[in-house]
Design a protein around this motif. Structure first.
Motif, mmCIF file in Angstrom:
data_model
loop_
_atom_site.group_PDB
_atom_site.id
_atom_site.type_symbol
_atom_site.label_atom_id
_atom_site.label_comp_id
_atom_site.label_asym_id
_atom_site.label_seq_id
_atom_site.Cartn_x
_atom_site.Cartn_y
_atom_site.Cartn_z
ATOM 1 N N MET A 1 0.841 -1.177 0.000
ATOM 2 C CA MET A 1 0.000 0.000 0.000
ATOM 3 C C MET A 1 0.888 1.243 0.000
ATOM 4 O O MET A 1 1.743 1.402 0.861
ATOM 5 N N GLU A 2 0.659 2.121 -0.961
ATOM 6 C CA GLU A 2 1.475 3.318 -1.085
ATOM 7 C C GLU A 2 0.971 4.412 -0.158
ATOM 8 O O GLU A 2 -0.225 4.678 -0.075
ATOM 9 N N ARG A 3 1.903 5.036 0.547
ATOM 10 C CA ARG A 3 1.543 6.111 1.479
ATOM 11 C C ARG A 3 1.432 7.424 0.720
ATOM 12 O O ARG A 3 2.203 7.670 -0.201
ATOM 13 N N PRO A 4 0.511 8.292 1.128
ATOM 14 C CA PRO A 4 0.429 9.601 0.481
ATOM 15 C C PRO A 4 1.649 10.425 0.851
ATOM 16 O O PRO A 4 2.297 10.171 1.866
ATOM 17 N N PRO A 5 1.984 11.403 0.016
ATOM 18 C CA PRO A 5 3.135 12.249 0.365
ATOM 19 C C PRO A 5 2.869 13.008 1.653
ATOM 20 O O PRO A 5 1.718 13.253 2.023
ATOM 21 N N ALA A 6 3.935 13.395 2.330
ATOM 22 C CA ALA A 6 3.802 14.140 3.588
ATOM 23 C C ALA A 6 3.167 15.504 3.340
ATOM 24 O O ALA A 6 2.435 16.021 4.176
ATOM 25 N N THR A 7 3.462 16.106 2.186
ATOM 26 C CA THR A 7 2.855 17.382 1.811
ATOM 27 C C THR A 7 2.604 17.389 0.304
ATOM 28 O O THR A 7 3.222 16.633 -0.445
ATOM 29 N N PHE A 8 1.696 18.248 -0.106
ATOM 30 C CA PHE A 8 1.424 18.478 -1.520
ATOM 31 C C PHE A 8 1.884 19.888 -1.854
ATOM 32 O O PHE A 8 1.651 20.818 -1.086
ATOM 33 N N GLU A 9 2.520 20.068 -3.010
ATOM 34 C CA GLU A 9 2.941 21.392 -3.440
ATOM 35 C C GLU A 9 1.881 21.974 -4.366
ATOM 36 O O GLU A 9 1.614 21.451 -5.448
ATOM 37 N N VAL A 10 1.286 23.067 -3.924
ATOM 38 C CA VAL A 10 0.155 23.675 -4.613
ATOM 39 C C VAL A 10 0.623 24.760 -5.577
ATOM 40 O O VAL A 10 1.535 25.523 -5.281
ATOM 41 N N ASN A 11 -0.007 24.818 -6.739
ATOM 42 C CA ASN A 11 0.225 25.875 -7.716
ATOM 43 C C ASN A 11 -0.749 27.002 -7.382
ATOM 44 O O ASN A 11 -1.951 26.900 -7.633
ATOM 45 N N GLY A 12 -0.239 28.076 -6.811
ATOM 46 C CA GLY A 12 -1.075 29.181 -6.351
ATOM 47 C C GLY A 12 -1.902 29.816 -7.450
ATOM 48 O O GLY A 12 -3.072 30.150 -7.256
ATOM 49 N N ALA A 13 -1.300 29.986 -8.630
ATOM 50 C CA ALA A 13 -2.030 30.594 -9.747
ATOM 51 C C ALA A 13 -3.192 29.701 -10.181
ATOM 52 O O ALA A 13 -4.297 30.191 -10.450
ATOM 53 N N ALA A 14 -2.967 28.398 -10.229
ATOM 54 C CA ALA A 14 -4.037 27.466 -10.602
ATOM 55 C C ALA A 14 -5.143 27.463 -9.546
ATOM 56 O O ALA A 14 -6.332 27.398 -9.874
ATOM 57 N N LEU A 15 -4.749 27.550 -8.295
ATOM 58 C CA LEU A 15 -5.721 27.604 -7.205
ATOM 59 C C LEU A 15 -6.601 28.844 -7.353
ATOM 60 O O LEU A 15 -7.831 28.771 -7.292
ATOM 61 N N ARG A 16 -5.982 29.980 -7.577
ATOM 62 C CA ARG A 16 -6.740 31.233 -7.712
ATOM 63 C C ARG A 16 -7.651 31.189 -8.939
ATOM 64 O O ARG A 16 -8.813 31.594 -8.874
ATOM 65 N N ARG A 17 -7.133 30.726 -10.076
ATOM 66 C CA ARG A 17 -7.955 30.627 -11.297
ATOM 67 C C ARG A 17 -9.169 29.748 -11.064
ATOM 68 O O ARG A 17 -10.285 30.082 -11.471
ATOM 69 N N THR A 18 -8.964 28.618 -10.400
ATOM 70 C CA THR A 18 -10.061 27.692 -10.136
ATOM 71 C C THR A 18 -11.092 28.321 -9.214
ATOM 72 O O THR A 18 -12.301 28.233 -9.461
ATOM 73 N N ARG A 19 -10.635 28.986 -8.171
ATOM 74 C CA ARG A 19 -11.561 29.650 -7.244
ATOM 75 C C ARG A 19 -12.383 30.704 -7.969
ATOM 76 O O ARG A 19 -13.598 30.759 -7.843
ATOM 77 N N MET A 20 -11.717 31.525 -8.756
ATOM 78 C CA MET A 20 -12.408 32.586 -9.473
ATOM 79 C C MET A 20 -13.337 32.040 -10.551
ATOM 80 O O MET A 20 -14.424 32.572 -10.769
ATOM 81 N N HIS A 21 -12.924 30.963 -11.206
ATOM 82 C CA HIS A 21 -13.771 30.322 -12.227
ATOM 83 C C HIS A 21 -15.099 29.865 -11.623
ATOM 84 O O HIS A 21 -16.144 29.965 -12.254
ATOM 85 N N HIS A 22 -15.038 29.386 -10.389
ATOM 86 C CA HIS A 22 -16.244 28.927 -9.700
ATOM 87 C C HIS A 22 -17.012 30.068 -9.041
ATOM 88 O O HIS A 22 -18.072 29.848 -8.460
ATOM 89 N N GLY A 23 -16.470 31.282 -9.120
ATOM 90 C CA GLY A 23 -17.144 32.441 -8.550
ATOM 91 C C GLY A 23 -17.186 32.433 -7.028
ATOM 92 O O GLY A 23 -18.123 32.939 -6.417
#
Length: 79
Positions: A1-23
């Motif tokens: 069984m594969e363990r999830p990574p200790a942390t995920f590295e987030v793309n801030g620009a993609a996060l913001r675009r997605t948030r704004m796309h959803h209004g």
């Protein structure tokens, strides 16, 4: 069984675009994901890049995202 990574590295620009796309406002998303507004702002601006798995999952759920579009394609090395 594969363990999830200790942390995920987030793309801030993609996060913001997605948030704004959803209004969704920054306060609304932060409340829905159970994180602070300032933490979300730091993620979106790239000041902060890493998230723990549970927090990342809550953010994806709040945005109704079921893929990895919020992650950096090429993670940077830890300093």
């Amino acid at each position: 069984m594969e363990r999830p990574p200790a942390t995920f590295e987030v793309n801030g620009a993609a996060l913001r675009r997605t948030r704004m796309h959803h209004g969704i406002g920054i306060h609304e998303l932060a409340d829905s994901a159970g994180i602070s507004r300032s933490y979300l702002q730091r993620l979106e601006t790239g000041t902060r890049r890493r998230m723990r798995p549970g927090t990342y999952a809550a953010l994806r759920t709040a945005l109704n995202v079921d893929d990895d579009r919020l992650l950096n394609e090429e993670p940077t090395e830890k300093r």
